[in-house]
Design an enzyme around this catalytic site. Structure first.
Site, PDB file in Angstrom:
ATOM      1  N   PRO A 281     -32.414   3.654  -7.634  1.00  0.00           N
ATOM      2  CG  PRO A 281     -32.701   3.500 -10.057  1.00  0.00           C
ATOM      3  CD  PRO A 281     -33.335   3.703  -8.704  1.00  0.00           C
ATOM      4  CG  ASP A 454     -34.662   7.702  -8.402  1.00  0.00           C
ATOM      5  OD1 ASP A 454     -34.316   6.933  -9.111  1.00  0.00           O
ATOM      6  OD2 ASP A 454     -35.626   7.749  -7.645  1.00  0.00           O
ATOM      7  CG  HIS A 455     -29.525   6.739 -13.253  1.00  0.00           C
ATOM      8  ND1 HIS A 455     -29.460   7.653 -14.289  1.00  0.00           N
ATOM      9  CD2 HIS A 455     -27.990   6.723 -12.975  1.00  0.00           C
ATOM     10  CE1 HIS A 455     -28.164   8.092 -14.808  1.00  0.00           C
ATOM     11  NE2 HIS A 455     -27.460   7.533 -13.925  1.00  0.00           N
ATOM     12  NE  ARG A 456     -36.882   4.984  -8.879  1.00  0.00           N
ATOM     13  CZ  ARG A 456     -37.469   4.784  -7.809  1.00  0.00           C
ATOM     14  NH1 ARG A 456     -38.360   3.906  -7.842  1.00  0.00           N
ATOM     15  NH2 ARG A 456     -37.538   5.573  -6.832  1.00  0.00           N
TER      16      ARG A 456
END
Length: 484
Positions: A281, A454-456
């Protein structure tokens, strides 16, 4: 692609006594295929053990392979541009010393009968019957039982029964070698056949391509070495209106289309980038930066030291300082464990366009380098990108990627993250643009920075602060001094 020590043989029962086939060895690292780049030898050449005979390109690297046999090249089973798979025959060698060759083949003919006795016999046979095969060899060429293959309308990779080999071996014992070779044509020396022409086909990919288009590959005239049917022969047959029904809807231009197989590095890049786009994401942020002071600092540094410094090496130094301030961006995601792995070392990857395609060579331990050391590593890495020849270890272990797409004359991009990393910084071109300085409009050297993350691993705060830190260093390089 790796090499190992050991020796093995692969007999060719229908090809005549003393003939051995050099097969593509185990490529390692889960790789099963490679593209044949060029031959270093031709049919009729005499080779010695461990002589480099072929150059192949796997998804990891380009390497030259040594021949494990000495003798005369009697057949090449693939052409430049063909895709070959592990275990596929590359060439056939008539071993030196015809006097002992018949005895060797007799031993080969008897091997299948005792094959069920187990692998222990294989090692004994290899060590006892092949004392002449010393030296460095490739994975897949260990002490192993010789395999045989039938001489009947041969299909590559097909294993042969003991009876099929026994006939030529028995004939050899009481008749000239030519009589043993007579039963059927081979890829080495095409023999006349009655009725429809039968040509050898060594590549399973060529055979599949023909089958997919309703063509019998073995009945095509072969243009390869020894009459072997090549991919070009099949493509020519496909394009012939008399050979295949195109089934192209009216009004299309498919007859002028070309199809290029996705192989080698292009296949790896496609798979990795597709996985990255599907799995991560990602979010992208941009910032325009006044690089005028950076250019002035570069000139002053070069005048003071008498040495050259690239803008990329200077920005790399800013990036390393930023990653030390925001280590979450120097991380990777362990999806199996459900953990974020923050790396202790900064291994800086430099995205590079090479003749082989997109590659990301890595400068390991970049955080422990001085500016001069970092500059030298960047120059060396960028210089080698012109050939695309990097060892697999040089393409592994990256923790963060720097992508200078400004060299292509573009301002910005939304790059795809290089798995398993969590972020990438992109540099756009530097161009004169109107800029406000101290309340007045002037012309400055401006570039765009694009940052994908990376939004994680994190939210927007750390990436934004990292990007503004790098931008501040570019606009005012002196601001980096407290971080050095």
């Amino acid at each position: 692609m790796s090499a190992d020590l050991g020796t093995g043989t692969r007999g060719t029962g229908g090809r005549g006594a003393g003939t051995r086939e050099f097969i593509l060895p185990d490529l390692g690292e889960g790789l099963t295929e490679a593209e044949l780049i060029s031959w270093k030898v031709a049919v009729g050449d005499t080779v010695h053990v461990d002589q480099m005979v072929v150059e192949v390109e796997s998804a990891k690297s380009v390497v030259e392979l040594p021949c494990p046999y000495a003798g005369r090249i009697v057949s090449l089973h693939a052409a430049a541009g063909d895709t070959v798979t592990a275990g596929q025959a590359l060439l056939s060698v008539a071993e030196a010393g015809a006097g002992g060759a018949g005895q060797a083949d007799a031993g080969v003919a008897e091997a299948p009968a005792g094959a069920a006795a187990g692998p222990a016999q294989s090692g004994a046979m290899a060590s006892g019957d092949e004392p002449e095969s010393g030296g460095a060899n490739l994975i897949g060429y260990g002490a192993s039982e010789p395999k045989t293959r039938s001489s009947k309308e041969r299909s590559f990779g097909q294993k042969t029964a003991a009876a099929a080999v026994g006939e030529p071996a028995n004939g050899t014992a009481g008749a000239p070698a030519s009589a043993a070779e007579e039963p059927a044509p081979t890829a080495t020396v095409p023999a006349p056949t009655s009725g429809r022409q039968v040509s050898p086909v060594s590549s399973p990919l060529v055979r599949k391509l023909a089958k997919d288009h309703g063509i019998s590959a073995k009945h095509l005239p072969g243009s390869g070495a020894g009459g072997v049917v090549t991919r070009a022969d099949v493509l020519a047959a496909i394009e012939s209106e008399a050979t295949v029904d195109r089934r192209v809807p009216a009004g299309t231009s498919a007859d002028r289309d070309t199809r290029t197989p996705i192989t080698g590095l292009r296949k790896v890049v496609s798979e990795r980038l597709s996985k990255s786009r599907q799995e991560i994401p990602e979010a992208t942020i941009w910032l325009d930066v006044d690089a005028t002071e950076l250019l002035a600092t570069k000139r002053a540094l070069e005048e003071r030291t008498g040495e050259k410094y690239s803008l990329l090496s200077l920005v790399a130094r800013f990036v390393i300082a930023g990653l030390k301030k925001f280590p979450i961006l120097n991380s990777s995601i362990d999806t199996a464990a459900g953990e974020i792995v923050t790396h202790g070392d900064i291994n800086l990857g430099l995205a590079a366009q090479t003749p082989r395609g997109l590659m990301v060579p890595v400068i390991h331990g970049a955080d422990r380098m001085s500016l001069r050391q970092l500059r030298d590593s960047v120059v060396e890495t960028v210089g080698r990108a012109d050939t695309g020849r990097f060892d697999p270890a040089e393409l592994a272990g990256g923790t963060f990627t720097l992508n200078n797409y400004g060299v292509f004359g573009v301002d910005g991009s939304a790059p795809i993250i290089n798995l398993p990393e969590v972020a990438m910084l992109g540099l756009g071109r530097i161009k004169e643009r109107p800029w406000v300085v101290d309340g007045e409009l002037t012309v400055r050297k401006v570039m765009y920075l694009s940052f994908v993350f990376d939004h994680r691993a994190c939210d927007g705060a750390e990436p934004s602060e990292f990007l503004t830190f790098v931008a501040d260093c570019i606009e005012n390089p002196v601001s980096l001094l407290p971080e050095v």
